[in-house]
Design a protein around this motif. Structure first.
Motif, PDB file in Angstrom:
ATOM      1  N   LYS A 169       0.819  -1.207   0.000  1.00  0.00           N
ATOM      2  CA  LYS A 169       0.000   0.000   0.000  1.00  0.00           C
ATOM      3  C   LYS A 169       0.854   1.258   0.000  1.00  0.00           C
ATOM      4  N   TYR A 170       2.074   1.192   0.521  1.00  0.00           N
ATOM      5  CA  TYR A 170       2.918   2.373   0.613  1.00  0.00           C
ATOM      6  C   TYR A 170       4.250   2.088  -0.081  1.00  0.00           C
ATOM      7  N   PRO A 171       4.254   2.072  -1.413  1.00  0.00           N
ATOM      8  CA  PRO A 171       5.498   1.780  -2.128  1.00  0.00           C
ATOM      9  C   PRO A 171       6.539   2.872  -1.986  1.00  0.00           C
ATOM     10  N   ALA A 172       6.161   4.046  -1.447  1.00  0.00           N
ATOM     11  CA  ALA A 172       7.145   5.109  -1.273  1.00  0.00           C
ATOM     12  C   ALA A 172       8.247   4.703  -0.313  1.00  0.00           C
ATOM     13  N   GLU A 173       7.972   3.742   0.570  1.00  0.00           N
ATOM     14  CA  GLU A 173       8.995   3.284   1.487  1.00  0.00           C
ATOM     15  C   GLU A 173      10.142   2.613   0.743  1.00  0.00           C
ATOM     16  N   GLN A 174       9.852   2.031  -0.387  1.00  0.00           N
ATOM     17  CA  GLN A 174      10.899   1.411  -1.174  1.00  0.00           C
ATOM     18  C   GLN A 174      11.793   2.448  -1.818  1.00  0.00           C
ATOM     19  N   PHE A 175      11.326   3.690  -1.912  1.00  0.00           N
ATOM     20  CA  PHE A 175      12.138   4.772  -2.496  1.00  0.00           C
ATOM     21  C   PHE A 175      13.327   5.092  -1.608  1.00  0.00           C
ATOM     22  N   SER A 176      13.154   4.856  -0.282  1.00  0.00           N
ATOM     23  CA  SER A 176      14.260   5.148   0.622  1.00  0.00           C
ATOM     24  C   SER A 176      15.459   4.258   0.329  1.00  0.00           C
ATOM     25  N   GLY A 177      15.211   3.023  -0.105  1.00  0.00           N
ATOM     26  CA  GLY A 177      16.328   2.164  -0.483  1.00  0.00           C
ATOM     27  C   GLY A 177      17.084   2.713  -1.673  1.00  0.00           C
ATOM     28  N   ASN A 178      16.354   3.271  -2.643  1.00  0.00           N
ATOM     29  CA  ASN A 178      17.016   3.883  -3.794  1.00  0.00           C
ATOM     30  C   ASN A 178      17.789   5.117  -3.383  1.00  0.00           C
ATOM     31  N   GLU A 179      17.277   5.840  -2.375  1.00  0.00           N
ATOM     32  CA  GLU A 179      17.981   7.023  -1.912  1.00  0.00           C
ATOM     33  C   GLU A 179      19.337   6.655  -1.337  1.00  0.00           C
ATOM     34  N   GLY A 296      16.134  12.517  -5.854  1.00  0.00           N
ATOM     35  CA  GLY A 296      15.166  12.584  -6.933  1.00  0.00           C
ATOM     36  C   GLY A 296      13.866  13.235  -6.537  1.00  0.00           C
ATOM     37  N   GLN A 297      13.774  13.779  -5.342  1.00  0.00           N
ATOM     38  CA  GLN A 297      12.542  14.406  -4.884  1.00  0.00           C
ATOM     39  C   GLN A 297      12.432  15.830  -5.418  1.00  0.00           C
ATOM     40  N   GLN A 298      11.200  16.265  -5.658  1.00  0.00           N
ATOM     41  CA  GLN A 298      10.953  17.602  -6.159  1.00  0.00           C
ATOM     42  C   GLN A 298      10.974  18.588  -4.996  1.00  0.00           C
TER      43      GLN A 298
END
Length: 516
Positions: A169-179, A296-298
């Motif tokens: 439900k919250y795929p944004a948490e996976q963005f932290s790994g890319n960060e 990559g955040q705006q």
């Protein structure tokens, strides 16, 4: 026993409804004989053969998820939904994931457990009733059997399922790994650039050999720019008409370090901020965006209400930048307040390029306003503070100027013209044109061909509609070298700020090349 054991059927329920009811009655009798045995009733056609098997999509595609790494492997690709691996891996949002749940009945309702695999049938049995109905809305009419005893599910499986559902439900948490991986973009110093950081750079040289070719853009690349911060000068920025802009390792490996997809239209212009940690871009989606290079955040996203052709940060106040495009006005934005602080109005249709003069007191705006006999208002000088026109009688020939470049040392600037030459102007009032110095030999022919000075100001480089890169001696205006770089129009030539005799070029076909 007063209650029945019932489950929602799979997609083959319409053909096996009677068999399901017979199986249910048989299970009740079996439970009365073996009370210590766990009962599980379902149609034999519904039982998956392995923890990974489930009903595929109509097009034969299967999506698998493992842990927190959101990657999809498709057995056969549907022609109307091509895979977007980079976009799904880095920038997938909640709406995209939720829509895929409701659109695809074969989409797994939970990810595979890390300790034990859960079949889709078991997962469906304890999903919320409203969510289960949304997947197959017609099933409620067929299964009129009242709900009964649910099978026992171990606590470990229940906890694992709940954790995996949260990750979905919250795929944004996976963005932290890319960060975490992307944080190395600004922390590493290229081994090729490092030796040149300790001593003063010498005279600029002419690149003659191909070092690497960078492919990956699906549309014309409008501009390429090296990072001006010396220890980050191995980073190369590219902006393309394919709605993306990228950062490359242009000194050694040639890898694409990051892809940014925050625009919904063609990215017309892009540049580095003076600190080297942010990127300023303008697009045909009317947006000007400041993006963090690492995450990559705006940071800031501003709506100009017109298609943006050029974005330029203020030289002494980097929080302020100018935007011009398909409009009669040029807007000055303050990124801290996200508000327009100044507006420059002129009787033109669009702004092609903007150039701040030394100190940021004045700036030159190039427009498409051309009359029958002269290019009146083609180049307009503005006072930044008062928003007043200083001069609009700078260039008097019938050609538009798609690009401007400021000399790094002298009080002059150069304008690329559609007359297939570059003209030199004084950067002080009254901004006179030097008619005895013109740089000829390349072709423009309506393309937005850019020009640029070397760091010491001795070499002036320009692209060409013929695909060549031209290097001129600034003082003598003679051609030093012509590099046959591309087969399509070469739109930009960017000379490296630290490495001698190194330059990057891009063309209309989406190809980027680094020369040395």
């Amino acid at each position: 026993m007063s209650s029945l054991v019932a489950y929602e059927d799979s997609d083959s329920e319409d053909e096996s409804l009677d068999q399901t009811e017979e199986g249910a009655s048989a299970a009740v009798q079996s439970r009365s004989c073996k009370q210590n045995q766990e009962v599980s009733v379902c149609d034999s056609s519904e039982v998956p053969q392995s923890p990974h098997s489930f009903t595929p999509d109509p097009d034969g595609s299967v999506v698998e998820y493992h842990g927190n790494d959101t990657k999809s492997r498709r057995a056969s690709q549907h022609p109307h939904s091509p895979p977007q691996r980079d976009f799904e891996r880095k920038y997938c949002n909640d709406e995209t994931t939720k829509e895929k749940h409701f659109r695809d009945p074969a989409f797994p309702l939970s990810l595979c457990a890390t300790q034990g695999k859960i079949s889709p049938l078991q997962t469906r049995s304890h999903m919320p009733q409203s969510f289960s109905d949304g997947l197959n809305p017609m099933k409620r009419h067929h299964t009129a059997v009242p709900s009964g005893v649910r099978p026992y599910i171990p606590k470990r499986q229940r906890l694992t399922t709940s954790v995996e559902t949260v990750d979905l439900k919250y795929p944004a948490e996976q963005f932290s790994g890319n960060e975490t991986r992307a944080s190395q973009i600004l922390s590493e110093v290229s081994a090729r650039v490092k030796p040149y950081l300790t001593h003063k750079s010498g005279a600029a040289g002419i690149p003659r050999r191909l070092l690497m070719s960078l492919g990956g853009h699906q549309g014309p690349v409008n501009t390429v720019k090296w990072c001006t911060v010396p220890h980050l000068s191995h980073l190369l920025l590219s902006a393309s008409m394919d709605k993306t802009f990228k950062v490359w390792d242009g000194a050694e490996s040639g890898r694409c370090l990051r892809v940014y997809t925050c625009h919904s239209g063609a990215v017309r212009d892009a540049c580095w901020t003076p600190c080297g940690r942010h990127l300023l871009t303008g697009s045909f989606d009317n947006m000007s965006v400041i993006t963090d290079v690492e995450t990559g955040q705006q940071v800031v996203k501003l709506d100009n209400q017109f298609k943006v052709m050029c974005v330029v940060p203020h030289p002494s106040n980097p929080e302020v930048f100018l935007c011009g495009g398909y409009s009669s006005v040029v807007k000055a934005w303050d990124s801290r307040s996200s508000k327009v602080v100044k507006v420059y109005k002129a009787g033109i249709q669009q702004t092609l390029d903007i150039l701040f003069l030394r100190g940021g007191v004045d700036f030159i705006a190039s427009s498409d306003c051309v009359s029958r006999d002269s290019a009146d208002r083609t180049l307009i000088a503005w006072d930044y503070q008062s928003t007043a026109k200083v001069s609009n009688q700078i260039y008097h020939e019938r050609y538009t100027c798609p690009s401007l470049a400021l000399h790094p040392l002298e009080e002059s600037f150069v304008a690329q013209t559609n007359g297939n030459y570059m003209a030199v102007f004084s950067s002080q009032q009254p901004y006179r044109m030097n008619k005895r110095r013109q740089y000829e030999g390349h072709k423009v022919e309506g393309y937005a061909v850019q020009c640029e000075f070397s760091l010491d100001g001795t070499i002036l480089a320009s692209g060409s509609s013929t695909g060549s890169a031209h290097f001129y001696d600034y003082h003598s205006t003679r051609t030093l070298h012509t590099l046959h770089a591309h087969s399509q129009p070469c739109l930009c030539v960017s000379q490296h700020p630290v490495l001698p005799a190194t330059a990057a070029t891009c063309d209309w076909a989406g190809e980027i090349k680094v020369w040395h």
